[in-house]
Design a protein around this motif. Structure first.
Motif, short mmCIF file in Angstrom:
data_model
loop_
_atom_site.label_atom_id
_atom_site.label_comp_id
_atom_site.label_asym_id
_atom_site.label_seq_id
_atom_site.Cartn_x
_atom_site.Cartn_y
_atom_site.Cartn_z
N GLY A 110 0.78 -1.23 0.00
CA GLY A 110 0.00 0.00 0.00
C GLY A 110 0.81 1.28 0.00
O GLY A 110 0.25 2.37 0.04
N MET A 111 2.14 1.18 -0.03
CA MET A 111 3.00 2.37 -0.01
C MET A 111 3.94 2.37 -1.20
O MET A 111 4.37 1.31 -1.66
CB MET A 111 3.84 2.38 1.27
CG MET A 111 3.05 2.44 2.56
SD MET A 111 2.22 4.00 2.80
CE MET A 111 3.60 5.05 3.18
N ALA A 112 4.26 3.56 -1.69
CA ALA A 112 5.24 3.67 -2.77
C ALA A 112 6.60 3.20 -2.25
O ALA A 112 6.99 3.54 -1.14
CB ALA A 112 5.34 5.11 -3.27
N VAL A 113 7.29 2.39 -3.04
CA VAL A 113 8.61 1.91 -2.66
C VAL A 113 9.56 3.11 -2.66
O VAL A 113 9.59 3.88 -3.62
CB VAL A 113 9.09 0.82 -3.64
CG1 VAL A 113 10.52 0.42 -3.35
CG2 VAL A 113 8.16 -0.38 -3.56
N GLU A 114 10.30 3.27 -1.57
CA GLU A 114 11.18 4.42 -1.44
C GLU A 114 12.51 4.21 -2.17
O GLU A 114 13.01 3.10 -2.26
CB GLU A 114 11.46 4.72 0.03
CG GLU A 114 10.24 5.23 0.76
CD GLU A 114 10.52 5.54 2.21
OE1 GLU A 114 11.69 5.46 2.64
OE2 GLU A 114 9.56 5.88 2.92
N SER A 115 13.05 5.30 -2.65
CA SER A 115 14.35 5.29 -3.32
C SER A 115 15.44 4.88 -2.33
O SER A 115 15.38 5.22 -1.15
CB SER A 115 14.66 6.67 -3.88
OG SER A 115 15.96 6.71 -4.40
#
Length: 71
Positions: free
Chosen positions: A31-36
């Protein structure tokens, strides 16, 4: 990107945001954008420590014209 994941109801997805000149691709996990994985991000000359989503942009959007040449 996170909003698109929320609206679909999917916890894991690949999201494509097609604008007028570019297409941005992002992965949603749990449910969360994968972080850089980059520690710092430079935004127009300013180094930041903000957590940013891992996103890839391509110069191909809704207003783009594509043709095959010499094919």
């Amino acid at each position: 990107m996170r909003g698109a994941g929320y609206l679909t109801g999917l916890k894991d997805a690949i999201i494509a945001d097609v604008g007028g000149t570019t297409c941005d691709i992002c992965r949603i996990a749990d449910g969360m954008a994968v972080e850089s994985s980059v520690d710092t991000v430079i935004v127009p000359g300013v180094t930041t420590n903000f957590r940013m989503p891992e996103s890839h942009s391509f110069g191909l959007g809704g207003g783009s014209l594509v043709s095959l040449s010499g094919g």
